[in-house]
Design a protein around this motif. Structure first.
Motif, short mmCIF file in Angstrom:
data_model
loop_
_atom_site.label_atom_id
_atom_site.label_comp_id
_atom_site.label_asym_id
_atom_site.label_seq_id
_atom_site.Cartn_x
_atom_site.Cartn_y
_atom_site.Cartn_z
N ALA A 3 0.98 -1.20 0.13
CA ALA A 3 0.05 0.09 0.01
C ALA A 3 0.84 1.22 0.07
O ALA A 3 1.77 1.27 0.78
CB ALA A 3 -1.04 -0.02 1.24
N THR A 4 0.58 2.09 -0.98
CA THR A 4 1.34 3.55 -1.03
C THR A 4 0.34 4.69 -0.50
O THR A 4 -0.97 4.38 -0.27
CB THR A 4 1.67 3.90 -2.54
OG1 THR A 4 0.31 3.81 -3.14
CG2 THR A 4 2.69 2.74 -2.88
N PRO A 5 0.79 5.68 -0.21
CA PRO A 5 0.24 6.83 0.48
C PRO A 5 -0.99 7.22 -0.72
O PRO A 5 -0.96 7.18 -1.80
CB PRO A 5 1.08 7.95 0.43
CG PRO A 5 2.48 7.45 0.66
CD PRO A 5 2.48 5.93 -0.05
N ILE A 6 -2.00 7.62 0.08
CA ILE A 6 -3.35 8.11 -0.87
C ILE A 6 -3.12 9.72 -1.05
O ILE A 6 -4.19 10.12 -1.62
CB ILE A 6 -4.54 7.73 0.01
CG1 ILE A 6 -4.59 8.32 1.44
CG2 ILE A 6 -4.71 5.98 0.05
CD1 ILE A 6 -6.04 8.26 2.13
N GLY A 7 -1.90 10.25 -0.62
CA GLY A 7 -2.10 11.72 -1.01
C GLY A 7 -0.56 12.27 -0.13
O GLY A 7 0.39 12.50 -1.07
N ASN A 8 -0.80 12.22 0.95
CA ASN A 8 0.65 12.88 1.71
C ASN A 8 1.66 11.73 1.52
O ASN A 8 1.55 10.66 2.29
CB ASN A 8 0.20 13.10 3.10
CG ASN A 8 1.31 13.95 3.79
OD1 ASN A 8 2.59 13.71 3.61
ND2 ASN A 8 0.82 15.14 4.67
N ARG A 9 2.98 12.06 1.07
CA ARG A 9 3.73 11.12 0.69
C ARG A 9 4.69 10.62 2.12
O ARG A 9 5.08 9.56 2.05
CB ARG A 9 4.74 11.51 -0.31
CG ARG A 9 4.18 11.49 -1.57
CD ARG A 9 5.02 11.93 -2.70
NE ARG A 9 4.40 11.58 -4.14
CZ ARG A 9 5.00 12.02 -5.26
NH1 ARG A 9 6.44 12.03 -5.11
NH2 ARG A 9 4.41 11.78 -6.32
N ALA A 10 4.43 11.52 2.92
CA ALA A 10 5.03 11.23 4.40
C ALA A 10 4.27 10.19 5.10
O ALA A 10 4.77 9.40 6.07
CB ALA A 10 5.02 12.34 5.33
N ASP A 11 3.06 9.52 4.54
CA ASP A 11 2.44 8.56 5.36
C ASP A 11 2.97 7.01 5.04
O ASP A 11 2.31 6.19 5.43
CB ASP A 11 1.03 8.42 4.79
CG ASP A 11 0.19 9.59 5.30
OD1 ASP A 11 0.71 10.11 6.50
OD2 ASP A 11 -0.78 10.06 4.85
#
Length: 280
Positions: A3-11
């Protein structure tokens, strides 16, 4: 399946970064998008396109690489692969080949929205409806199933269809509460709690409100506290007659206009009349 971030890449998670660093190659929904994502973390990997139009063919190549001992990671453009995104066919092909598929969890619009919904009755369960059919009888059946189901329900929607969904939910659900999340985890994130029949007007109140990706929680249908005996018998007779020929929302509105009885009370009475009879 990562799973990759859904918006904020810091997630992005530490485990996800570790797995991506170890990967021999990355299969992905969009190679350009994934290349930019990996570059933002200082990673550079060979990429294999595996999207909804070529997933079955790409799965053959991925299985071959896995059999050679290579470590292949699959990502969709945002969020968890295989959930309203490509990836399920790839998982099935890997499984059928007798190979292992490992989930690497991460950000999710579904759980992000649920966490700020204020709903406490998760022991009663909920249903994930995802994207409703775009039109026709299948869409109407989907809307009716949500209206008839007392459980909470989570929906996803794209910006070009959100206004149509708002109108349909307003017609099907009336005053039932909804929590809407727009652009979750992104710069213009917005979370609102309102009645379903207020959603079209809320969207129309600001042109920016129809932009972005949407997740919606339809809250559980509250147990009726309405005493039908408090409604005039004449109002109930009008309601019963209208329910024969009209959809529930239209019948309630017409019955309220004709009889002068409270709309919410009529709505609860109509729901009780449409509920399936008890079994046994």
């Amino acid at each position: 399946m990562l799973a990759t971030p859904i918006g904020n890449r810091a997630d992005i998670g530490l485990r996800a970064l570790h797995v991506l660093d170890l990967a021999d190659c990355v299969a992905c929904e969009d190679t350009r998008h994934t290349a930019a994502l990996l570059q933002s973390y200082g990673l550079h990997k060979p990429l294999i396109a595996a999207h909804e139009h070529n997933e079955s063919e790409a799965a053959v190549r991925v299985v071959a690489l896995l059999r050679e001992g290579q470590r292949v990671v699959y990502v969709s453009d945002a969020g968890t692969p295989g959930v309203s995104d490509p990836g399920a066919r790839l998982v099935a092909a890997v499984r059928d080949a007798g190979l292992r598929c490992v989930p690497v969890p991460g950000p999710s619009s579904l759980t992000a929205l649920l966490s700020v919904s204020g709903h406490t009755g998760w022991d009663g369960g909920f249903r994930f409806a995802g994207f409703l059919p775009a039109k026709g009888a299948e869409r109407q059946r989907g809307l009716q199933a949500i209206a008839d189901d007392p459980q909470a329900c989570v929906l996803l929607e794209a910006p070009h269809r959100i206004e149509a969904l708002a109108r349909d939910l307003a017609a099907a659900l009336g005053p039932r509460p909804i929590t809407l999340g727009r652009e979750l985890t992104k710069q213009f994130e917005e979370v609102v709690h309102l009645a379903a029949d207020a959603l079209p007007d809320w969207l129309a109140g600001d042109a920016n409100r129809v932009r972005g990706e949407f997740a919606l929680l339809v809250h559980p249908r509250e147990a009726s506290t309405t005493d039908e005996g408090a409604l005039p018998e004449s109002a109930l007779r009008v309601l019963d007659r209208l329910l024969v020929d009209l959809p529930l929302k239209a019948a309630v509105k017409a019955a309220a206009d004709i009889s002068g009885a409270p709309r919410n009370a009529l709505y609860e009475a109509a729901l009780a009349r449409r509920a399936p009879p008890p079994q046994g």
